[in-house]
Scaffold this active site. Structure first.
Site, PDB file in Angstrom:
ATOM      1  N   ARG A 116       0.954  -1.319   0.057  1.00 25.18           N
ATOM      2  CA  ARG A 116      -0.142  -0.003   0.019  1.00 25.18           C
ATOM      3  C   ARG A 116       0.922   1.316   0.080  1.00 25.18           C
ATOM      4  O   ARG A 116       0.560   2.277   0.511  1.00 25.18           O
ATOM      5  CB  ARG A 116      -1.043   0.084   1.067  1.00 25.18           C
ATOM      6  N   ARG A 130      -2.492   6.910  -0.239  1.00 20.94           N
ATOM      7  CA  ARG A 130      -3.013   7.905   0.746  1.00 20.94           C
ATOM      8  C   ARG A 130      -1.944   8.399   1.501  1.00 20.94           C
ATOM      9  O   ARG A 130      -1.845   9.555   2.342  1.00 20.94           O
ATOM     10  CB  ARG A 130      -4.307   7.628   1.645  1.00 20.94           C
ATOM     11  N   ARG A 155      -5.363  12.533  -6.736  1.00 22.57           N
ATOM     12  CA  ARG A 155      -6.671  11.674  -6.543  1.00 22.57           C
ATOM     13  C   ARG A 155      -7.999  12.633  -6.589  1.00 22.57           C
ATOM     14  O   ARG A 155      -9.021  12.353  -6.904  1.00 22.57           O
ATOM     15  CB  ARG A 155      -6.564  11.063  -5.486  1.00 22.57           C
ATOM     16  N   ASP A 196      -6.398  -2.390  -7.798  1.00 20.52           N
ATOM     17  CA  ASP A 196      -7.067  -2.779  -6.692  1.00 20.52           C
ATOM     18  C   ASP A 196      -7.438  -4.368  -7.044  1.00 20.52           C
ATOM     19  O   ASP A 196      -7.828  -4.606  -8.106  1.00 20.52           O
ATOM     20  CB  ASP A 196      -8.554  -2.158  -6.117  1.00 20.52           C
ATOM     21  N   TYR A 254     -15.347 -11.487  -0.808  1.00 26.45           N
ATOM     22  CA  TYR A 254     -15.916 -10.208  -1.312  1.00 26.45           C
ATOM     23  C   TYR A 254     -17.175 -10.421  -2.041  1.00 26.45           C
ATOM     24  O   TYR A 254     -18.242  -9.756  -1.982  1.00 26.45           O
ATOM     25  CB  TYR A 254     -14.799  -9.235  -1.982  1.00 26.45           C
TER      26      TYR A 254
END
Ligand code: CP3
Length: 347
Positions: free
Chosen positions: A28, A32, A41, A78, A156
């Site tokens: 990751r 962010r 973004r 992703d 998921y």
């Protein structure tokens, strides 16, 4: 033509060659934690539009290489692009995570899904992002491609979101194992086609994220997860592969027998415990607690050195899971700096 790298430490370590220090990157790392990611973004209405814009994805991929000096880049995308390509649409809700408006409940739901190349052909935007990234990187560091592991993707698709218990997905393995296997095979066929496309577009190593591995009892991990990981590894012989099965300490013997080069570890798993179970042939990746990076520089350096000491050689330095988005950049820098200053003792 094979790639020529200015810094190929990551690939040399993944292949088991002798190196002076372990390579370092962070799961990751693209995202962010970086102010330049947040700025980029902000130009997009949502995460999915960003992911489907190859120029933006390529820029986000290279940002941590520029800013942090890590030894590898990971393509910005992703794991949920795979269920979407199979026909199950998802939304990424700000600050709340993914949600699938429709979930898989029965045979009709599984039958309606695309699989293999028919699904993977919808992922051309990821291949475009990989090709663009390779051009921008210009050989600075290797580029990691990735996908979710079949069990995590099933979780998921059946739950429709993250979950505290994953009881819907776990229940299916008891109540409808045939349906679960049919779905896992469709995900696996799609993942193989997708990762083959990623390699063709320039990915130098592939990582499989089995984020919910630790939710399964050992017998179910062996029956519903490992065989599909094996199929994927066997279908991609020409490229080094990492399997990160989070919290699957109980499955390390099985993971050690997979035809992959690297096994990723979460922060609960002591390096010596893992080494004793996977054997000498694998490279281990991990596994500092991501929360260590909230501490002061001295604490981070001490924690990182202790981790490096415990792993010894045949190691790729990383965290035990993805870096948390509010981690201070100084903390990330202290971690990367401590690894880059490390030298293995000779002999
Ligand atoms: O730097 C990198 O690692 C590359 C990019 C990457 C993302 N997701 C971008 C992302 C990678 C490798 C992933 C993998 C992923 N996605 C996993 C496996 C790794 C893990 O953490 O266990 C999982 C389970 C997902 C599913 C997912 N995507 C969730 C649960 C969420 C919401 C929670 C969160 O982190 O916000 C996402 C969204 C997501 N994926 C973001 C990013 C940068 C945040 C959304 C945004 O920036 O708008």
């Amino acid at each position: 033509m094979p790639d020529i790298f200015q810094n190929d430490l990551f690939l040399r370590a993944a292949r088991g060659e002798t190196v002076d220090r372990p390579p370092v990157w962070l799961m990751r790392q693209a995202g962010r934690i970086l102010p330049q990611y947040r700025a980029l973004r902000a130009n997009f209405p949502d995460f999915k539009t960003f992911v489907k814009t190859p120029e933006a994805a390529a820029e986000a991929t290279v940002q941590p290489v520029d800013e942090l000096g890590v030894d590898a880049a990971i393509i910005f995308s992703d794991i949920l692009v795979v269920p979407e390509a199979m026909g199950l649409n998802y939304e990424m809700l700000e600050a709340r995570g993914p949600r699938f408006p429709e979930v898989i409940e029965n045979q009709a739901g599984v039958d309606a899904l695309l699989s293999g190349e028919n699904a993977a052909e919808h992922l051309g935007y990821v291949y475009d992002a990989l090709r663009l990234t390779k051009r921008t990187l210009a050989g600075r560091v290797p580029l990691i491609g990735f996908a979710g592991a079949p069990w995590t993707i099933l979780a998921y698709m059946v739950e429709g979101s993250g979950s505290k218990t994953f009881s819907k997905a776990r229940r299916m393995l008891y109540t409808n194992p045939v349906l679960a296997h049919t779905l896992l095979q469709k995900i696996t066929d799609t993942t193989i086609a997708y990762l083959t496309g990623q390699v063709a577009a320039g990915a130098n190593l592939l990582q499989l994220f089995d984020s919910w591995a630790g939710e399964l009892p050992p017998a179910h991990y062996r029956a519903f997860a490992v065989p599909y990981l094996r199929q994927i590894c066997e279908a991609l012989p020409g490229v080094p592969k990492t399997v990160f099965a989070k919290s699957a300490w109980f499955a390390l013997e099985d993971l050690g027998e997979l035809p992959c080069e690297v096994i990723g570890l979460d922060w609960n798993t002591p390096p010596a415990f893992a080494r004793a179970r996977v054997g000498e042939s694998k490279i281990l990746q991990g596994n500092l607690d991501p929360c260590c990076l909230y501490a002061d520089a001295e604490t981070i350096e001490a924690g990182t050195k202790e981790m490096l000491r415990q792993f010894g050689r045949r190691h790729i330095a990383n965290l035990g899971h993805g870096v948390y988005p509010d981690t201070p950049l100084e903390g990330v820098r202290a971690f990367v700096g401590a690894v880059k200053a490390w030298r293995y003792a000779h002999g």
